[in-house]
Write an enzyme that holds these catalytic residues in place. Structure first.
Site, mmCIF file in Angstrom:
data_model
loop_
_atom_site.group_PDB
_atom_site.id
_atom_site.type_symbol
_atom_site.label_atom_id
_atom_site.label_comp_id
_atom_site.label_asym_id
_atom_site.label_seq_id
_atom_site.Cartn_x
_atom_site.Cartn_y
_atom_site.Cartn_z
ATOM 1 N N ARG A 6 0.825 -1.224 0.000
ATOM 2 C CA ARG A 6 0.000 0.000 0.000
ATOM 3 C C ARG A 6 0.853 1.266 0.000
ATOM 4 O O ARG A 6 0.403 2.326 -0.433
ATOM 5 C CB ARG A 6 -0.948 -0.030 1.208
ATOM 6 N N ILE A 32 -7.580 7.303 -0.543
ATOM 7 C CA ILE A 32 -7.354 5.867 -0.747
ATOM 8 C C ILE A 32 -8.185 5.190 0.337
ATOM 9 O O ILE A 32 -8.181 5.609 1.496
ATOM 10 C CB ILE A 32 -5.851 5.493 -0.654
ATOM 11 N N SER A 33 -8.944 4.162 -0.049
ATOM 12 C CA SER A 33 -9.869 3.538 0.907
ATOM 13 C C SER A 33 -9.113 2.865 2.053
ATOM 14 O O SER A 33 -7.950 2.484 1.937
ATOM 15 C CB SER A 33 -10.716 2.478 0.205
ATOM 16 N N GLN A 34 -9.866 2.677 3.142
ATOM 17 C CA GLN A 34 -9.369 1.900 4.278
ATOM 18 C C GLN A 34 -9.172 0.445 3.834
ATOM 19 O O GLN A 34 -10.065 -0.120 3.192
ATOM 20 C CB GLN A 34 -10.435 1.985 5.381
#
Ligand code: SAH
Length: 173
Positions: A6, A32-34
């Site tokens: 990530r 940016i998503s969890q």
């Protein structure tokens, strides 16, 4: 998820927080998503490995990179040019990135076995439902700002899963 680093998808100054289980800013008022949400969303697609999938809201490209590990063909649509170009440079060449309004899907490559939407809508975009293959799954957060429920649409049925909070799906239509 272990195979996709990530840290490659977050801005350099946030590298220290790359492995936090939290959404992080990526510029242009987007996030940016969890990781937990990416996992839940992708899990709901029930992929075996040979599917063609559509990812709406490329953003950083992180979710598309996860999908590329789990499906054979990945198409992803982002409306913000700068984010799409940055993601294209980060993603494997097997992931096809397009700039456009994801509420219209990507009809040229339809039908899709799975469609994952990483932005919140008030209702499922009709074009996305139309571009599903028989038995295909559309996973999308539905609800008002700040409090959506992840929905799974499949063969005309809908299942509600977990509460979530995504940036808005902005439609040009
Ligand atoms: N999946 C991304 C999350 C990005 S946040 C990641 O893993 O980083 C949601 C993204 O959806 C934003 O980049 C936003 O610009 C994009 N978006 C919003 N409405 C859209 C639309 N109609 N079509 C395509 N992208 C859209």
């Amino acid at each position: 998820m272990r195979r996709v680093d990530r840290a490659r998808f977050v801005p350099g100054e946030l590298a220290a927080r790359a492995y936090d289980d939290a959404a992080l800013p990526i510029g242009h008022e987007q996030t940016i998503s969890q990781p937990t949400m990416v996992a839940l969303l992708v899990d709901a697609l029930e992929l075996d490995g040979d599917e063609r999938v559509l990812d709406i809201g490329t953003g950083s490209g992180y979710q598309a990179a996860i999908l590329a590990e789990l499906a054979s063909e990945v198409y992803t649509v982002e409306r913000i040019v700068a984010l799409a170009e940055q993601a294209r440079a980060r993603l494997p060449r097997s992931v096809h990135v397009k700039v456009g309004d994801g509420t219209q899907g990507w009809p040229e490559h339809a039908p899709y076995d799975g469609i994952a939407v990483a932005a919140a809508a008030t209702e499922p975009p009709p074009a996305l439902l139309e571009q599903l293959a028989p038995g295909g799954r559309l996973v999308i957060p539905i609800g008002p700002p700040r409090q959506q429920i992840l929905h799974v649409f499949r063969d005309g049925t809908v299942t509600k899963t977990v509460p979530c909070r995504f940036v808005p799906l902005v439609s040009d239509h």
